[in-house]
Design a protein around this motif. Structure first.
Motif, mmCIF file in Angstrom:
data_model
loop_
_atom_site.group_PDB
_atom_site.id
_atom_site.type_symbol
_atom_site.label_atom_id
_atom_site.label_comp_id
_atom_site.label_asym_id
_atom_site.label_seq_id
_atom_site.Cartn_x
_atom_site.Cartn_y
_atom_site.Cartn_z
ATOM 1 N N SER A 165 -4.895 7.617 -3.270
ATOM 2 C CA SER A 165 -3.627 7.934 -2.612
ATOM 3 C C SER A 165 -3.772 9.090 -1.630
ATOM 4 C CB SER A 165 -2.558 8.282 -3.650
ATOM 5 O OG SER A 165 -2.960 9.412 -4.401
ATOM 6 N N ALA A 166 -4.843 9.862 -1.765
ATOM 7 C CA ALA A 166 -5.041 10.999 -0.867
ATOM 8 C C ALA A 166 -5.659 10.521 0.441
ATOM 9 C CB ALA A 166 -5.942 12.028 -1.530
ATOM 10 N N PRO A 167 -5.397 11.235 1.532
ATOM 11 C CA PRO A 167 -5.876 10.807 2.854
ATOM 12 C C PRO A 167 -7.344 11.150 3.091
ATOM 13 C CG PRO A 167 -4.618 12.815 3.078
ATOM 14 C CD PRO A 167 -4.497 12.400 1.640
ATOM 15 N N PHE A 168 -8.243 10.448 2.402
ATOM 16 C CA PHE A 168 -9.659 10.683 2.563
ATOM 17 C C PHE A 168 -10.132 10.299 3.954
ATOM 18 C CE2 PHE A 168 -10.668 12.290 -1.448
ATOM 19 C CZ PHE A 168 -10.003 11.583 -2.437
ATOM 20 N N SER A 203 2.336 8.831 0.045
ATOM 21 C CA SER A 203 3.711 9.289 0.220
ATOM 22 C C SER A 203 4.059 9.538 1.671
ATOM 23 C CB SER A 203 3.934 10.580 -0.573
ATOM 24 O OG SER A 203 3.166 11.625 -0.003
ATOM 25 N N GLY A 204 3.055 9.671 2.496
ATOM 26 C CA GLY A 204 3.274 9.974 3.906
ATOM 27 C C GLY A 204 3.390 11.451 4.197
ATOM 28 N N SER A 205 3.348 12.293 3.182
ATOM 29 C CA SER A 205 3.548 13.728 3.382
ATOM 30 C C SER A 205 2.268 14.473 3.703
ATOM 31 C CB SER A 205 4.199 14.342 2.134
ATOM 32 O OG SER A 205 3.351 14.180 1.011
ATOM 33 N N PHE A 245 0.828 -1.203 0.000
ATOM 34 C CA PHE A 245 0.000 0.000 0.000
ATOM 35 C C PHE A 245 0.863 1.254 0.000
ATOM 36 C CE2 PHE A 245 -4.149 -1.750 0.299
ATOM 37 C CZ PHE A 245 -4.022 -2.950 0.974
ATOM 38 N N SER A 246 2.090 1.167 -0.471
ATOM 39 C CA SER A 246 3.026 2.279 -0.384
ATOM 40 C C SER A 246 2.575 3.507 -1.159
ATOM 41 C CB SER A 246 4.410 1.850 -0.865
ATOM 42 O OG SER A 246 4.349 1.425 -2.210
ATOM 43 N N LYS A 247 1.677 3.335 -2.136
ATOM 44 C CA LYS A 247 1.181 4.481 -2.889
ATOM 45 C C LYS A 247 -0.275 4.793 -2.569
ATOM 46 C CE LYS A 247 4.330 3.831 -6.786
ATOM 47 N NZ LYS A 247 4.452 3.674 -8.256
ATOM 48 N N ASN A 248 -0.789 4.175 -1.537
ATOM 49 C CA ASN A 248 -2.217 4.276 -1.234
ATOM 50 C C ASN A 248 -2.476 4.854 0.155
ATOM 51 O OD1 ASN A 248 -1.829 1.504 -2.983
ATOM 52 N ND2 ASN A 248 -3.597 2.714 -3.612
ATOM 53 N N ALA A 249 -3.650 5.434 0.289
ATOM 54 C CA ALA A 249 -4.047 5.982 1.575
ATOM 55 C C ALA A 249 -4.310 4.869 2.584
ATOM 56 C CB ALA A 249 -5.309 6.822 1.410
ATOM 57 N N MET A 250 -3.950 5.152 3.822
ATOM 58 C CA MET A 250 -4.268 4.276 4.936
ATOM 59 C C MET A 250 -4.814 5.148 6.056
ATOM 60 S SD MET A 250 -1.147 1.499 4.926
ATOM 61 C CE MET A 250 -2.082 0.275 5.871
ATOM 62 N N GLN A 268 -13.557 9.362 4.776
ATOM 63 C CA GLN A 268 -14.819 8.644 4.867
ATOM 64 C C GLN A 268 -14.624 7.138 4.743
ATOM 65 O OE1 GLN A 268 -17.527 10.362 2.022
ATOM 66 N NE2 GLN A 268 -17.781 12.240 3.218
ATOM 67 N N VAL A 269 -15.467 6.408 5.451
ATOM 68 C CA VAL A 269 -15.403 4.951 5.436
ATOM 69 C C VAL A 269 -15.430 4.396 4.015
ATOM 70 C CG1 VAL A 269 -16.687 2.866 6.050
ATOM 71 C CG2 VAL A 269 -16.381 4.676 7.748
ATOM 72 N N GLY A 270 -16.238 4.967 3.176
ATOM 73 C CA GLY A 270 -16.447 4.451 1.829
ATOM 74 C C GLY A 270 -15.238 4.534 0.914
ATOM 75 N N HIS A 271 -14.224 5.305 1.303
ATOM 76 C CA HIS A 271 -13.020 5.417 0.482
ATOM 77 C C HIS A 271 -12.039 4.282 0.737
ATOM 78 C CE1 HIS A 271 -14.200 9.797 0.135
ATOM 79 N NE2 HIS A 271 -13.983 9.454 -1.118
#
Length: 125
Positions: free
Chosen positions: A103-106, A54-56, A29-34, A108-111
């Motif tokens: 990849s963005a830090p959304f 990216s973690g930024s 998941f290195s390129k994905n939001a968590m 909402q649960v649905g993301h």
């Protein structure tokens, strides 16, 4: 098979600290939001914090801003939640989430389409 495994929950007194970890396996998941969400008894699951691939970039709820910090180690495919100045109202089951789509830090649960089993955090007064 993708798995998210949380660790670090437990019982702590008000004002104390805990660090949650979530290790992902089965894909990177290195390129994905968590993110982290929580659910208290009788309440809906709510957003706590999230971090971009990216973690930024990060997002956090107003209720935890200034107390909780989310971070990630992409080499370990792991996301962390450092929780300081804990309050009794932080008591909940905390769930790790990961998105294969964004990849963005959304917030909402649905993301998020992958979820861990949850870890209990209990803060006593």
């Amino acid at each position: 098979q993708v798995q998210l495994v949380e660790s670090g929950g437990g019982l702590v007194q008000a004002g104390g600290s805990l660090r949650l970890g979530c290790a992902a396996s089965g894909r990177t998941f290195s390129k994905n939001a968590m993110g982290w969400f929580r659910q208290a008894p009788g309440k809906e699951r709510e957003f706590v914090a999230s971090i971009g691939g990216s973690g930024s970039t990060t997002s956090s709820s107003d209720s935890v801003k200034g107390r909780f910090t989310i971070s990630r180690d992409n080499a370990k495919n792991t996301v962390y939640l450092q929780m300081n100045s804990l309050k009794p109202e932080d008591t909940a089951v905390y769930y790790c989430a990961a998105s294969s789509l964004y990849s963005a830090p959304f917030t909402q649960v649905g993301h998020y389409n992958y979820w861990g089993q949850g870890t209990q955090v209990t803060v006593s007064s």
